[in-house]
Design a protein around this motif. Structure first.
Motif, PDB file in Angstrom:
ATOM      1  N   CYS A 130       3.649  -8.095 -14.271  1.00 38.72           N
ATOM      2  CA  CYS A 130       2.832  -7.055 -14.891  1.00 38.72           C
ATOM      3  C   CYS A 130       2.284  -6.162 -13.788  1.00 38.72           C
ATOM      4  O   CYS A 130       1.517  -6.613 -12.943  1.00 38.72           O
ATOM      5  CB  CYS A 130       1.677  -7.651 -15.706  1.00 38.72           C
ATOM      6  SG  CYS A 130       0.688  -6.397 -16.573  1.00 38.72           S
ATOM      7  N   THR A 188       0.879 -16.290 -13.490  1.00 39.54           N
ATOM      8  CA  THR A 188       1.086 -17.665 -13.974  1.00 39.54           C
ATOM      9  C   THR A 188       1.304 -18.588 -12.774  1.00 39.54           C
ATOM     10  O   THR A 188       1.663 -18.134 -11.685  1.00 39.54           O
ATOM     11  CB  THR A 188       2.272 -17.833 -14.982  1.00 39.54           C
ATOM     12  OG1 THR A 188       3.496 -17.710 -14.293  1.00 39.54           O
ATOM     13  CG2 THR A 188       2.164 -16.866 -16.143  1.00 39.54           C
ATOM     14  N   GLU A 232      -0.943 -10.426 -18.800  1.00 42.39           N
ATOM     15  CA  GLU A 232      -0.737  -9.713 -20.068  1.00 42.39           C
ATOM     16  C   GLU A 232      -1.254  -8.287 -19.926  1.00 42.39           C
ATOM     17  O   GLU A 232      -2.263  -8.044 -19.276  1.00 42.39           O
ATOM     18  CB  GLU A 232      -1.487 -10.416 -21.205  1.00 42.39           C
ATOM     19  CG  GLU A 232      -1.079 -11.850 -21.444  1.00 42.39           C
ATOM     20  CD  GLU A 232       0.350 -11.996 -21.923  1.00 42.39           C
ATOM     21  OE1 GLU A 232       0.822 -11.116 -22.691  1.00 42.39           O
ATOM     22  OE2 GLU A 232       1.002 -12.978 -21.532  1.00 42.39           O
ATOM     23  N   TYR A 242       2.771 -10.428  -9.992  1.00 39.98           N
ATOM     24  CA  TYR A 242       3.320 -11.630 -10.642  1.00 39.98           C
ATOM     25  C   TYR A 242       2.174 -12.583 -10.954  1.00 39.98           C
ATOM     26  O   TYR A 242       1.236 -12.728 -10.173  1.00 39.98           O
ATOM     27  CB  TYR A 242       4.364 -12.311  -9.757  1.00 39.98           C
ATOM     28  CG  TYR A 242       5.683 -11.576  -9.765  1.00 39.98           C
ATOM     29  CD1 TYR A 242       6.659 -11.883 -10.712  1.00 39.98           C
ATOM     30  CD2 TYR A 242       5.937 -10.573  -8.840  1.00 39.98           C
ATOM     31  CE1 TYR A 242       7.866 -11.191 -10.732  1.00 39.98           C
ATOM     32  CE2 TYR A 242       7.143  -9.876  -8.848  1.00 39.98           C
ATOM     33  CZ  TYR A 242       8.101 -10.193  -9.801  1.00 39.98           C
ATOM     34  OH  TYR A 242       9.289  -9.511  -9.827  1.00 39.98           O
ATOM     35  N   LYS A 267       5.571 -14.325 -14.469  1.00 37.68           N
ATOM     36  CA  LYS A 267       5.115 -13.277 -15.389  1.00 37.68           C
ATOM     37  C   LYS A 267       4.827 -12.028 -14.575  1.00 37.68           C
ATOM     38  O   LYS A 267       3.954 -12.020 -13.714  1.00 37.68           O
ATOM     39  CB  LYS A 267       3.859 -13.743 -16.128  1.00 37.68           C
ATOM     40  CG  LYS A 267       3.274 -12.736 -17.068  1.00 37.68           C
ATOM     41  CD  LYS A 267       4.083 -12.653 -18.331  1.00 37.68           C
ATOM     42  CE  LYS A 267       3.366 -11.749 -19.322  1.00 37.68           C
ATOM     43  NZ  LYS A 267       4.069 -11.629 -20.556  1.00 37.68           N
TER      44      LYS A 267
END
Length: 116
Positions: free
Chosen positions: A14, A7, A28, A5, A12
């Motif tokens: 990924c 941010t 990202e 996770y 977020k």
């Protein structure tokens, strides 16, 4: 944030997928190798296969590429060198293949089919 996770709000997600993508510090996806797409599940132009390592760039006058990235010669020949670039002298029953800095000459014994 918990693993995968990102941010300041940890909202977020990924999780890296080896061979497909890594995650940057913002969460990202960053595609690896010759991969592209939102989930890095496609190959970049002219690359094929599950690992995106098969290269085939169509040469209009010589060959096209199949969906798997194999060259399909436009003059119905089959090429062991897989380059489809040839110069024929049918009077001698001979095919000359010019490859990457080399010259290969093969005698053809099969009528109606040229094997390089």
């Amino acid at each position: 944030c918990e693993d995968s996770y990102f941010t300041p709000q940890c909202d977020k997600y990924c999780k890296p997928k080896p061979g497909y993508f890594k995650c940057n510090s913002s969460g990202e996806k960053v595609c690896e190798g010759r991969r592209r797409g939102e989930n890095c599940d496609s190959c970049t132009s002219f690359y094929f296969g599950h690992d995106c390592k098969t290269n085939c760039e169509p040469a209009d006058e010589y060959y096209i590429c199949s969906e798997s990235g194999h060259k399909i010669c436009l003059d119905n020949t089959t090429s062991v060198a897989n380059n489809c670039r040839e110069s024929k002298n049918t009077n001698l029953g001979m095919t000359v293949v010019v490859g990457s800095g080399s010259l290969l000459i093969v005698l053809v014994m099969i009528t109606g089919f040229t094997l390089l």
